[in-house]
Design a protein around this motif. Sequence first.
Motif, PDB file in Angstrom:
ATOM      1  N   UNK A 223       0.819  -1.132  -0.037  1.00 44.04           N
ATOM      2  CA  UNK A 223       0.145   0.004   0.050  1.00 44.04           C
ATOM      3  C   UNK A 223       1.009   1.125  -0.064  1.00 44.04           C
ATOM      4  N   UNK A 224       0.632   1.873  -1.015  1.00 48.06           N
ATOM      5  CA  UNK A 224       1.322   3.527  -0.868  1.00 48.06           C
ATOM      6  C   UNK A 224       0.655   4.317  -1.900  1.00 48.06           C
ATOM      7  N   UNK A 225       0.698   5.719  -1.588  1.00 46.26           N
ATOM      8  CA  UNK A 225       0.097   6.567  -2.462  1.00 46.26           C
ATOM      9  C   UNK A 225       0.358   6.669  -3.952  1.00 46.26           C
ATOM     10  N   UNK A 226      -0.483   6.525  -4.879  1.00 43.50           N
ATOM     11  CA  UNK A 226      -0.061   6.547  -6.427  1.00 43.50           C
ATOM     12  C   UNK A 226      -0.159   5.195  -6.797  1.00 43.50           C
ATOM     13  N   UNK A 308      -1.016  16.102   3.198  1.00 38.36           N
ATOM     14  CA  UNK A 308      -0.090  15.004   2.246  1.00 38.36           C
ATOM     15  C   UNK A 308      -0.202  15.980   0.958  1.00 38.36           C
ATOM     16  N   UNK A 309       0.360  16.958   0.529  1.00 33.66           N
ATOM     17  CA  UNK A 309       0.305  17.539  -0.649  1.00 33.66           C
ATOM     18  C   UNK A 309       0.672  16.918  -2.003  1.00 33.66           C
ATOM     19  N   UNK A 310      -0.529  17.009  -2.842  1.00 27.58           N
ATOM     20  CA  UNK A 310       0.081  16.376  -4.224  1.00 27.58           C
ATOM     21  C   UNK A 310      -0.615  14.669  -4.271  1.00 27.58           C
ATOM     22  N   UNK A 311      -0.818  14.338  -2.993  1.00 27.64           N
ATOM     23  CA  UNK A 311      -1.041  12.748  -2.834  1.00 27.64           C
ATOM     24  C   UNK A 311      -2.655  12.413  -3.497  1.00 27.64           C
ATOM     25  N   UNK A 312      -3.482  13.306  -3.233  1.00 29.57           N
ATOM     26  CA  UNK A 312      -4.858  13.133  -3.512  1.00 29.57           C
ATOM     27  C   UNK A 312      -5.274  13.689  -5.068  1.00 29.57           C
ATOM     28  N   UNK A 313      -4.235  14.076  -5.720  1.00 28.47           N
ATOM     29  CA  UNK A 313      -4.428  14.768  -7.184  1.00 28.47           C
ATOM     30  C   UNK A 313      -5.230  13.691  -7.910  1.00 28.47           C
ATOM     31  N   UNK A 314      -6.493  14.361  -8.625  1.00 25.40           N
ATOM     32  CA  UNK A 314      -7.276  13.517  -9.256  1.00 25.40           C
ATOM     33  C   UNK A 314      -6.693  13.212 -10.532  1.00 25.40           C
ATOM     34  N   UNK A 315      -5.710  13.479 -11.374  1.00 27.90           N
ATOM     35  CA  UNK A 315      -4.851  13.197 -12.405  1.00 27.90           C
ATOM     36  C   UNK A 315      -3.330  13.244 -12.052  1.00 27.90           C
ATOM     37  N   UNK A 316      -2.757  12.317 -12.385  1.00 28.52           N
ATOM     38  CA  UNK A 316      -1.207  12.070 -11.951  1.00 28.52           C
ATOM     39  C   UNK A 316      -0.685  11.849 -13.483  1.00 28.52           C
ATOM     40  N   UNK A 317      -0.038  12.761 -14.165  1.00 29.57           N
ATOM     41  CA  UNK A 317       0.352  12.558 -15.437  1.00 29.57           C
ATOM     42  C   UNK A 317       1.637  13.187 -15.710  1.00 29.57           C
TER      43      UNK A 317
END
Length: 466
Positions: A223-226, A308-317
Amino acid sequence: MTPAAPAARLPDGFTVRLDPRTRRRDGGAALLGGSPLRLLRLSARARGLLTGDRLAVRDRTTAVLAAQLLDAGIAHPDLRPRAADDVTVVVPVKDRPVELARLLAALGSDPATADLPVVVVDDGSAEPVTAPGVRVVRHQVPEGPAAARNAGMRAAGTPLVAFLDSDCVPRTGWLERLRPHLDDPRLAVVAPRIVALGRGRGWFAGYEAAVSALDMGGQAAAVRPGSAVPYVPSAALLVRRDALGEGFDESMRVAEDVDLVWRLIRAGWRVRYEPDARVAHEHPGTTAQWLRRRAFYGTGAALLDARHPGAVAPVVMAPETALAWALALSGHRAGGVASAGVLAATTARLAVRLAGAGERPPVGFAALLVARGVGASGRALARSVTRHHWPLALSAALVSRRARRWVAAVAVADAAVAWVPHRARVGPVRFAVARRLEDLAYGAGLWAGAARAGSVRALLPARPRR
């Protein structure tokens, strides 16, 4: 504060097995797998140790290799179930006497859990909880699920704690399958798979059973973000008390479980998902309850982004992938040609990076990986249109016929692609309607939470983390 993970290695006898989706390349010199997808090159010594799909730890060298495979998501623990006599079960509850009685009966009927200590934390129920044979800790006024779990953890007298929500019913063998994972001294949390309790109620029951927000799927995972499993829900967890420190953030009434998991990972701890262990959960019974719950989940994104800045971004690209999509969606032939050029250049760079010493760049393999990445990012963009950013999509559709066609096409395509893996459990129309309603509810909660927090960061895209 979350304690730092210890430097202790995996113990002798701890065994890992390669994920069935992991592929060997270059004659076994490299392994391709994990989430996010990665290529792990093996030294000659490591190749000699990993001759098959299993690796048993027997010394420091094999412990280091096994840990690298685990942390890359390329392998998972391959452990035998065993008794869990060093566990206290903690049950937070508020105004659910029938559900609590059902859960305690299930624990008592399972020989593996019948003699375990149980702490029930009554979080301000209107009628105080009475549960013969278990310890009850009562909050006179509701303090929230995070505070209730923390109170139960403090009351426990064992090194390990199993959290179970009162609307859960564990399946036989769940704890014995989770317990061996804690032999890893750097593992803080392991979670079972959350499945539907019975057939469910309501027209959406088939959809909820297929794609519940609590069900992380049928594949074991780090388990990890992203990653494919970015978090695990607190409905059912087995945790190491010492790793949690002060525990859940009691100021959070939503997403406190995600926050805990991400804090642990940031501190160097491992968190795992074990789908062979199962706990049934009673899903919402009415459409209104179901949609309110989805909207409630959405409000947690802004809280998580603040921590956790950036960890919940709706789109990672990646920037080059974003450029390729922007050109392709421009509506001009020249844009399509330019998009193909960007992807070709990306493929060439990746092929060079993938090539081993003295090898020719594997252009075909690189092209396959780029195509997979573009496809995944396209699905994420479509999901963003219908879920995270639907207020913007709706606004565009109200003023533009072309936008209406695009939004309608995306909504149908997204539902169709998502339905295919679950076609045996729920019909296409019901699935599509439920998916669109769920996304509307979650997106509404997401925007409401962002407005309440005074920040739009949870709505913004992000670059992949290295």
